[in-house]
Design a protein around this motif. Structure first.
Motif, PDB file in Angstrom:
ATOM      1  N   ASP A  89      70.822  49.710  38.563  1.00  0.00           N
ATOM      2  CA  ASP A  89      70.996  48.307  38.191  1.00  0.00           C
ATOM      3  C   ASP A  89      72.406  48.060  37.661  1.00  0.00           C
ATOM      4  O   ASP A  89      73.050  47.049  37.980  1.00  0.00           O
ATOM      5  CB  ASP A  89      69.944  47.912  37.149  1.00  0.00           C
ATOM      6  CG  ASP A  89      69.951  46.435  36.823  1.00  0.00           C
ATOM      7  OD1 ASP A  89      70.170  45.608  37.731  1.00  0.00           O
ATOM      8  OD2 ASP A  89      69.731  46.099  35.647  1.00  0.00           O
ATOM      9  N   GLU A  90      72.907  48.993  36.860  1.00  0.00           N
ATOM     10  CA  GLU A  90      74.276  48.887  36.345  1.00  0.00           C
ATOM     11  C   GLU A  90      75.283  48.899  37.494  1.00  0.00           C
ATOM     12  O   GLU A  90      76.241  48.100  37.513  1.00  0.00           O
ATOM     13  CB  GLU A  90      74.537  50.054  35.389  1.00  0.00           C
ATOM     14  CG  GLU A  90      75.854  50.000  34.674  1.00  0.00           C
ATOM     15  CD  GLU A  90      76.058  51.194  33.751  1.00  0.00           C
ATOM     16  OE1 GLU A  90      77.216  51.381  33.319  1.00  0.00           O
ATOM     17  OE2 GLU A  90      75.099  51.938  33.453  1.00  0.00           O
ATOM     18  N   ASN A 143      74.717  47.975  40.551  1.00  0.00           N
ATOM     19  CA  ASN A 143      74.541  46.717  41.254  1.00  0.00           C
ATOM     20  C   ASN A 143      75.307  45.590  40.560  1.00  0.00           C
ATOM     21  O   ASN A 143      75.968  44.772  41.204  1.00  0.00           O
ATOM     22  CB  ASN A 143      73.047  46.389  41.353  1.00  0.00           C
ATOM     23  CG  ASN A 143      72.715  45.549  42.556  1.00  0.00           C
ATOM     24  OD1 ASN A 143      73.555  44.869  43.121  1.00  0.00           O
ATOM     25  ND2 ASN A 143      71.462  45.581  42.940  1.00  0.00           N
ATOM     26  N   SER A 144      75.259  45.580  39.237  1.00  0.00           N
ATOM     27  CA  SER A 144      76.002  44.579  38.477  1.00  0.00           C
ATOM     28  C   SER A 144      77.505  44.753  38.667  1.00  0.00           C
ATOM     29  O   SER A 144      78.243  43.766  38.804  1.00  0.00           O
ATOM     30  CB  SER A 144      75.656  44.679  36.987  1.00  0.00           C
ATOM     31  OG  SER A 144      74.301  44.370  36.782  1.00  0.00           O
ATOM     32  N   GLN A 188      73.983  45.401  47.688  1.00  0.00           N
ATOM     33  CA  GLN A 188      73.251  45.005  46.480  1.00  0.00           C
ATOM     34  C   GLN A 188      71.749  44.943  46.747  1.00  0.00           C
ATOM     35  O   GLN A 188      70.955  45.383  45.919  1.00  0.00           O
ATOM     36  CB  GLN A 188      73.739  43.654  45.964  1.00  0.00           C
ATOM     37  CG  GLN A 188      75.032  43.721  45.202  1.00  0.00           C
ATOM     38  CD  GLN A 188      75.349  42.399  44.539  1.00  0.00           C
ATOM     39  OE1 GLN A 188      75.358  41.352  45.180  1.00  0.00           O
ATOM     40  NE2 GLN A 188      75.606  42.452  43.241  1.00  0.00           N
TER      41      GLN A 188
END
Length: 183
Positions: free
Chosen positions: A35-36, A38-39, A65
């Motif tokens: 998730d990190e 992806n951000s 993503q």
């Protein structure tokens, strides 16, 4: 519906299908790091100049993503449950094709480069290092319980893609790559 549930206030969270685990479990660390990453890819897109050559990159990064979201879901799914969007060989091939095309546009590496250059390239290097950490987390999960081996392969190839992408961004914008100075 409220955004907070209070179910994690004691250091536990739910995986897919409701299995409760500590928030520092390998799977949670894995999907949290994905998730990190992806951000960080979202930050790359925000930092890219709005020029014609960046439009195909944005489409590639959006596809990546989406795949990272699926990989996060795969890491959040207990080994004995069904994964809805498993990583596939074609996902790895997508990255390899993108790497090969960009690499053909670049001057060959003559020395070690340092992360940096244009802001978008610097963010790309940051995303690359986060993906490497996600790969290490996924490897740890795979050593403890069954995990689709393509998850680790995809993350490995994604870090390669981001390295080449950072070089490509710097070249397209005309910013020299920072290089390692031999002392």
């Amino acid at each position: 519906m409220k955004i907070y549930t209070r179910t994690g206030d004691r250091g536990e969270t739910s995986l897919a299908y409701g299995k409760r685990v500590p928030k520092n479990s390998l799977r949670v660390e894995g999907y949290g790091t994905v998730d990190e990453a992806n951000s960080a890819i979202g930050v790359i897109m925000a930092a890219l100049p709005n020029e014609e050559w960046t439009q195909p990159l944005v489409l590639e990064l959006k596809q990546i993503q989406t795949k990272l979201f699926h990989i996060g879901s795969e890491l959040a799914t207990p080994a004995d449950k069904t994964v809805h969007w498993p990583a596939k060989e074609e996902d790895v091939q997508f990255l390899e094709t993108a790497i090969d095309w960009k690499d053909q546009q670049l001057t060959p590496l003559q020395q070690f480069i340092l992360p940096g250059g244009h802001l978008a390239a610097a963010y790309t290097h940051l995303a690359r290092t986060i993906v490497r950490r996600a790969e290490r987390c996924a490897t740890s999960v795979a050593m403890e319980e069954p995990l689709n081996p393509i998850v680790v392969r995809y993350l490995n190839r994604l870090s390669d893609y981001l390295f080449v992408l950072a070089r490509y961004i710097n070249q397209q914008i005309g910013v020299a790559e920072p290089v390692l100075h031999q002392e």
